[in-house]
Write a protein that holds these residues in place. Structure first.
Motif, mmCIF file in Angstrom:
data_model
loop_
_atom_site.group_PDB
_atom_site.id
_atom_site.type_symbol
_atom_site.label_atom_id
_atom_site.label_comp_id
_atom_site.label_asym_id
_atom_site.label_seq_id
_atom_site.Cartn_x
_atom_site.Cartn_y
_atom_site.Cartn_z
ATOM 1 N N UNK A 76 50.771 33.252 51.553
ATOM 2 C CA UNK A 76 52.217 33.308 51.364
ATOM 3 C C UNK A 76 52.651 34.632 50.737
ATOM 4 N N UNK A 77 51.722 35.367 50.142
ATOM 5 C CA UNK A 77 52.046 36.645 49.495
ATOM 6 C C UNK A 77 51.550 37.860 50.268
ATOM 7 N N UNK A 78 50.406 37.715 50.949
ATOM 8 C CA UNK A 78 49.815 38.868 51.630
ATOM 9 C C UNK A 78 48.919 38.430 52.786
ATOM 10 N N UNK A 79 48.861 39.270 53.779
ATOM 11 C CA UNK A 79 47.948 39.052 54.894
ATOM 12 C C UNK A 79 46.625 39.776 54.697
ATOM 13 N N UNK A 80 46.473 40.449 53.558
ATOM 14 C CA UNK A 80 45.228 41.160 53.275
ATOM 15 C C UNK A 80 44.115 40.160 52.976
ATOM 16 N N UNK A 81 42.873 40.519 53.250
ATOM 17 C CA UNK A 81 41.756 39.617 52.957
ATOM 18 C C UNK A 81 41.682 39.280 51.473
ATOM 19 N N UNK A 82 41.136 38.104 51.191
ATOM 20 C CA UNK A 82 41.002 37.599 49.833
ATOM 21 C C UNK A 82 39.529 37.260 49.606
ATOM 22 N N UNK A 83 38.968 37.742 48.484
ATOM 23 C CA UNK A 83 37.591 37.390 48.131
ATOM 24 C C UNK A 83 37.608 36.481 46.915
ATOM 25 N N UNK A 84 36.612 35.616 46.856
ATOM 26 C CA UNK A 84 36.556 34.612 45.790
ATOM 27 C C UNK A 84 35.103 34.205 45.562
ATOM 28 N N UNK A 85 34.903 33.350 44.589
ATOM 29 C CA UNK A 85 33.605 32.751 44.276
ATOM 30 C C UNK A 85 32.526 33.823 44.087
ATOM 31 N N UNK A 86 32.879 34.870 43.346
ATOM 32 C CA UNK A 86 31.947 35.950 43.034
ATOM 33 C C UNK A 86 31.112 35.520 41.833
ATOM 34 N N UNK A 107 32.828 47.237 52.297
ATOM 35 C CA UNK A 107 32.632 48.282 53.322
ATOM 36 C C UNK A 107 32.142 47.735 54.662
ATOM 37 N N UNK A 108 31.101 46.917 54.643
ATOM 38 C CA UNK A 108 30.483 46.462 55.891
ATOM 39 C C UNK A 108 31.248 45.330 56.559
ATOM 40 N N UNK A 109 31.745 44.404 55.763
ATOM 41 C CA UNK A 109 32.411 43.224 56.330
ATOM 42 C C UNK A 109 33.910 43.460 56.481
ATOM 43 N N UNK A 110 34.585 43.710 55.361
ATOM 44 C CA UNK A 110 36.044 43.779 55.409
ATOM 45 C C UNK A 110 36.542 45.009 56.166
ATOM 46 N N UNK A 111 36.041 46.185 55.828
ATOM 47 C CA UNK A 111 36.467 47.403 56.518
ATOM 48 C C UNK A 111 35.732 47.563 57.850
ATOM 49 N N UNK A 112 34.417 47.384 57.840
ATOM 50 C CA UNK A 112 33.630 47.600 59.049
ATOM 51 C C UNK A 112 33.864 46.564 60.130
ATOM 52 N N UNK A 113 33.684 45.309 59.817
ATOM 53 C CA UNK A 113 33.809 44.222 60.802
ATOM 54 C C UNK A 113 35.262 43.853 61.085
ATOM 55 N N UNK A 114 36.077 43.725 60.025
ATOM 56 C CA UNK A 114 37.446 43.234 60.184
ATOM 57 C C UNK A 114 38.509 44.339 60.201
ATOM 58 N N UNK A 115 38.126 45.570 59.924
ATOM 59 C CA UNK A 115 39.061 46.710 59.883
ATOM 60 C C UNK A 115 40.205 46.459 58.903
ATOM 61 N N UNK A 116 39.906 45.821 57.784
ATOM 62 C CA UNK A 116 40.898 45.527 56.761
ATOM 63 C C UNK A 116 41.220 46.788 55.966
ATOM 64 N N UNK A 117 42.494 47.082 55.746
ATOM 65 C CA UNK A 117 42.866 48.283 54.999
ATOM 66 C C UNK A 117 42.651 48.142 53.494
ATOM 67 N N UNK A 118 42.648 46.888 53.013
ATOM 68 C CA UNK A 118 42.525 46.621 51.579
ATOM 69 C C UNK A 118 42.013 45.200 51.403
ATOM 70 N N UNK A 119 41.683 44.857 50.167
ATOM 71 C CA UNK A 119 41.181 43.528 49.850
ATOM 72 C C UNK A 119 41.875 43.044 48.587
ATOM 73 N N UNK A 120 42.029 41.720 48.457
ATOM 74 C CA UNK A 120 42.638 41.148 47.266
ATOM 75 C C UNK A 120 41.693 40.136 46.620
ATOM 76 N N UNK A 121 41.959 39.867 45.354
ATOM 77 C CA UNK A 121 41.280 38.810 44.611
ATOM 78 C C UNK A 121 42.214 38.394 43.487
ATOM 79 N N UNK A 122 41.906 37.285 42.861
ATOM 80 C CA UNK A 122 42.720 36.824 41.735
ATOM 81 C C UNK A 122 41.814 36.533 40.549
ATOM 82 N N UNK A 123 42.315 36.823 39.357
ATOM 83 C CA UNK A 123 41.569 36.529 38.139
ATOM 84 C C UNK A 123 42.548 36.240 37.005
ATOM 85 N N UNK A 124 42.038 35.626 35.966
ATOM 86 C CA UNK A 124 42.878 35.207 34.846
ATOM 87 C C UNK A 124 42.974 36.273 33.767
#
Length: 188
Positions: A76-86, A107-124
Motif C-alpha cells: 500500500x506504500x511502495x512497489x519496491x521489494x521488501x526484505x524480512x526475517x533477517x 545484488x544477485x537477487x533483487x537487482x540481478x534477477x528482479x532488476x529492482x532499483x531499491x529495496x525496503x525493510x521495516x524495523x522498530x
C-alpha cells in the motif's frame, strides 16, 4: 570454513526456525510482535514456499537467513521489494556473514534477477541498534509509522541499489512513498 548461499527449500524449515528462535530472543525480550520472533516450523515452511527465502550455510549448517517477501506487507506504500526475517546465528553476529548474505540478496537477487532499483525493510525504533545498523548499510528511513500493535514507532527504510533505475522508478510512480520522500527530503 566453507560458506554457501542458496535459496531455502521446505526441508530447511526446521533449521531456519531454530535459527530464528535463537536470533530473535532480543526481539522477544523487547516484546516486539514480529512474526519471525515466534515463527513455528510450519510458519517458516509457509514463508519458504510463498517467498524467496535465502540461507547462508557455514560448513553445511544454516548460519544466516533473509527473506525477499513476495507478499503485500508494504504494497500500500511502495512497489519496491521488501526484505524480512533477517537473522544471524547469535554466536556469529558481528562476523560479517549477515552483511555478506544481505549484500548477495540485494545484488544477485533483487537487482540481478528482479532488476529492482531499491529495496525496503521495516524495523522498530525502540530496538537499541537495528535502525543504526541498517543506516550503516545504506538504508534511509522513508516513513515512520505506528502500526498500533504495541511495537511503537516503526521505520520503513529504503536502500537504492541502482540510482538510474531508481530515478526512473520514482518518476513513473509518483504516489509511491519513495517518490514522495524524494520530493520532501531535506537538501544535503
Amino acid at each position: 570454513m566453507s560458506e554457501h548461499i542458496r535459496q531455502a527449500g521446505e526441508r530447511d524449515a526446521p533449521a531456519v526456525a531454530e535459527l530464528l528462535h535463537r536470533a530473535y530472543e532480543p526481539i522477544r525480550a523487547l516484546r516486539l510482535s514480529w512474526p519471525a520472533a515466534k515463527a513455528s516450523v510450519e510458519d517458516v515452511r509457509t514463508n519458504i514456499v510463498r517467498n524467496e527465502c535465502y540461507v547462508l550455510e557455514r560448513d553445511g549448517a544454516v548460519a544466516a537467513t533473509l527473506t525477499h517477501s513476495l507478499g503485500g506487507e508494504v504494497r500500500d506504500a511502495t512497489g519496491l521489494p521488501f526484505v524480512k526475517w533477517f537473522a544471524v546465528e547469535p554466536l556469529l553476529q558481528g562476523s560479517g556473514i549477515g552483511s555478506r548474505l544481505m549484500e548477495w540478496v540485494e545484488r544477485s537477487v533483487l537487482l540481478g534477477k528482479h532488476r529492482a532499483p531499491a529495496v525496503t525493510l521495516a524495523t522498530a525504533e525502540r530496538h537499541p541498534w537495528l535502525v543504526a545498523m541498517y543506516r550503516r548499510r545504506g538504508y534511509e528511513t522513508v516513513l515512520t509509522y505506528d502500526p498500533g500493535n504495541g511495537d511503537g514507532q516503526m521505520h520503513l527504510m529504503r536502500k537504492i541499489l541502482d540510482i538510474d533505475l531508481y530515478r526512473r522508478y520514482i518518476l513513473a510512480n509518483p504516489d509511491d512513498i519513495a517518490a514522495k520522500y524524494e520530493r520532501t527530503r531535506p537538501a544535503p
